[in-house]
Design a protein around this motif. Structure first.
Motif, PDB file in Angstrom:
ATOM      1  N   SER A 112      -0.783   5.511   4.053  1.00  0.00           N
ATOM      2  CA  SER A 112       0.229   6.185   5.381  1.00  0.00           C
ATOM      3  C   SER A 112      -0.288   5.301   7.166  1.00  0.00           C
ATOM      4  O   SER A 112       0.445   5.054   7.684  1.00  0.00           O
ATOM      5  CB  SER A 112       0.662   7.618   5.326  1.00  0.00           C
ATOM      6  OG  SER A 112      -0.836   7.909   5.714  1.00  0.00           O
ATOM      7  N   ALA A 157       2.398   3.092   9.159  1.00  0.00           N
ATOM      8  CA  ALA A 157       2.491   3.398  10.527  1.00  0.00           C
ATOM      9  C   ALA A 157       1.605   2.456  11.497  1.00  0.00           C
ATOM     10  O   ALA A 157       2.604   1.876  12.016  1.00  0.00           O
ATOM     11  CB  ALA A 157       1.543   5.108  11.015  1.00  0.00           C
ATOM     12  N   ARG A 165       4.486  -0.089  10.795  1.00  0.00           N
ATOM     13  CA  ARG A 165       5.903  -0.109  11.336  1.00  0.00           C
ATOM     14  C   ARG A 165       5.572   0.026  12.941  1.00  0.00           C
ATOM     15  O   ARG A 165       6.711  -0.986  13.484  1.00  0.00           O
ATOM     16  CB  ARG A 165       6.387   1.557  11.167  1.00  0.00           C
ATOM     17  CG  ARG A 165       7.628   1.652  11.728  1.00  0.00           C
ATOM     18  CD  ARG A 165       7.570   3.399  11.769  1.00  0.00           C
ATOM     19  NE  ARG A 165       7.599   3.413  10.260  1.00  0.00           N
ATOM     20  CZ  ARG A 165       8.426   4.486   9.515  1.00  0.00           C
ATOM     21  NH1 ARG A 165       9.377   4.378   9.979  1.00  0.00           N
ATOM     22  NH2 ARG A 165       8.559   4.778   8.850  1.00  0.00           N
ATOM     23  N   ARG A 181      14.964   6.252   7.910  1.00  0.00           N
ATOM     24  CA  ARG A 181      13.821   8.069   7.681  1.00  0.00           C
ATOM     25  C   ARG A 181      12.630   8.435   7.116  1.00  0.00           C
ATOM     26  O   ARG A 181      12.093   9.176   7.169  1.00  0.00           O
ATOM     27  CB  ARG A 181      15.142   9.146   7.921  1.00  0.00           C
ATOM     28  CG  ARG A 181      16.059   9.359   8.634  1.00  0.00           C
ATOM     29  CD  ARG A 181      17.539  10.278   7.906  1.00  0.00           C
ATOM     30  NE  ARG A 181      16.724  10.948   8.465  1.00  0.00           N
ATOM     31  CZ  ARG A 181      17.389  12.584   8.019  1.00  0.00           C
ATOM     32  NH1 ARG A 181      18.639  12.566   7.578  1.00  0.00           N
ATOM     33  NH2 ARG A 181      16.098  13.694   8.205  1.00  0.00           N
ATOM     34  N   ALA A 182      12.685   7.699   5.701  1.00  0.00           N
ATOM     35  CA  ALA A 182      11.086   7.459   5.218  1.00  0.00           C
ATOM     36  C   ALA A 182      10.104   7.464   6.045  1.00  0.00           C
ATOM     37  O   ALA A 182       9.768   7.238   6.937  1.00  0.00           O
ATOM     38  CB  ALA A 182      11.190   7.021   4.254  1.00  0.00           C
ATOM     39  N   SER A 183       9.462   8.785   5.508  1.00  0.00           N
ATOM     40  CA  SER A 183       8.173   8.922   6.561  1.00  0.00           C
ATOM     41  C   SER A 183       7.102   7.661   5.701  1.00  0.00           C
ATOM     42  O   SER A 183       7.019   6.983   4.612  1.00  0.00           O
ATOM     43  CB  SER A 183       6.907  10.415   5.831  1.00  0.00           C
ATOM     44  OG  SER A 183       7.365  10.416   4.062  1.00  0.00           O
ATOM     45  N   ASP A 184       5.999   8.069   6.635  1.00  0.00           N
ATOM     46  CA  ASP A 184       4.811   6.838   6.142  1.00  0.00           C
ATOM     47  C   ASP A 184       4.008   7.259   4.531  1.00  0.00           C
ATOM     48  O   ASP A 184       3.971   6.403   4.340  1.00  0.00           O
ATOM     49  CB  ASP A 184       3.470   6.727   6.954  1.00  0.00           C
ATOM     50  CG  ASP A 184       4.172   6.677   9.029  1.00  0.00           C
ATOM     51  OD1 ASP A 184       5.365   5.214   8.869  1.00  0.00           O
ATOM     52  OD2 ASP A 184       4.212   6.815   9.669  1.00  0.00           O
ATOM     53  N   VAL A 185       4.029   8.593   4.480  1.00  0.00           N
ATOM     54  CA  VAL A 185       3.680   8.614   3.081  1.00  0.00           C
ATOM     55  C   VAL A 185       4.254   8.094   2.266  1.00  0.00           C
ATOM     56  O   VAL A 185       3.420   7.247   1.024  1.00  0.00           O
ATOM     57  CB  VAL A 185       3.020  10.379   3.121  1.00  0.00           C
ATOM     58  CG1 VAL A 185       2.342  10.308   1.830  1.00  0.00           C
ATOM     59  CG2 VAL A 185       2.106  10.002   4.315  1.00  0.00           C
ATOM     60  N   SER A 186       5.205   8.737   2.156  1.00  0.00           N
ATOM     61  CA  SER A 186       6.308   7.720   0.881  1.00  0.00           C
ATOM     62  C   SER A 186       6.582   6.532   0.827  1.00  0.00           C
ATOM     63  O   SER A 186       6.667   5.663  -0.240  1.00  0.00           O
ATOM     64  CB  SER A 186       7.998   8.525   0.828  1.00  0.00           C
ATOM     65  OG  SER A 186       8.616   7.885   2.265  1.00  0.00           O
TER      66      SER A 186
END
Length: 147
Positions: free
Chosen positions: A23, A27, A30, A9-14
């Motif tokens: 990010s 993305a 991913r 669930r980690a965001s692209d930013v984190s």
């Protein structure tokens, strides 16, 4: 990928902050991994013991034949067993290994009688009850190690 496998669930930013990428680069990577089938989906980890499924049973099944139609008929039937968590066609003395999560010995007895014993072409069923879980990994142990 290591970061995503630890927290899907980690965001692209984190993720980008942890691995020193933008990010947008995360993305893109991913998306490429999803399209290539490397990332097969995002799941929740369910604590089955918290739901009352305190036991795990590995069931070794031998069939009376290894003819293709026999294997196919068994596979089609075992997929319909609601209690089956995993089934694999294996080499060696056994044809299939099935993993079942149970609430009790009585629960397994019911599953054995109502699901396993009616599977087609079965000649032998051997059950092994997990006494204690020693380790569990969600990713192969060496996937992120350099060789």
């Amino acid at each position: 990928m290591k970061e995503l496998s630890q927290d899907g669930r980690a965001s692209d930013v984190s993720v980008g902050e942890r691995i020193n990428l933008s990010s947008s680069a995360v993305a893109r990577r991913r998306k490429l991994m999803e399209e290539a089938g490397i990332i097969g989906g995002y799941n929740v980890s369910v604590n089955l013991a918290a739901l009352g499924f305190s036991g795990v049973v590995f069931v070794a099944v031998e069939l009376n034949s290894q003819a293709e139609n026999v294997l196919n008929e068994f596979e089609q039937a075992v997929v319909q067993c609601p209690s089956m968590s995993y089934c694999g066609f294996v080499s060696g003395d056994t044809d299939f290994i099935i993993m079942i999560h149970v609430t009790s010995f009585n629960d397994y007895d019911k599953i054995y009688r109502q699901e396993l014993s009616i599977l087609p072409h079965v000649s032998k069923i051997r059950s092994s009850f997990v006494m204690r879980e020693v380790a569990r990994r969600t990713n192969p142990p060496t996937i992120f190690q350099k060789r």
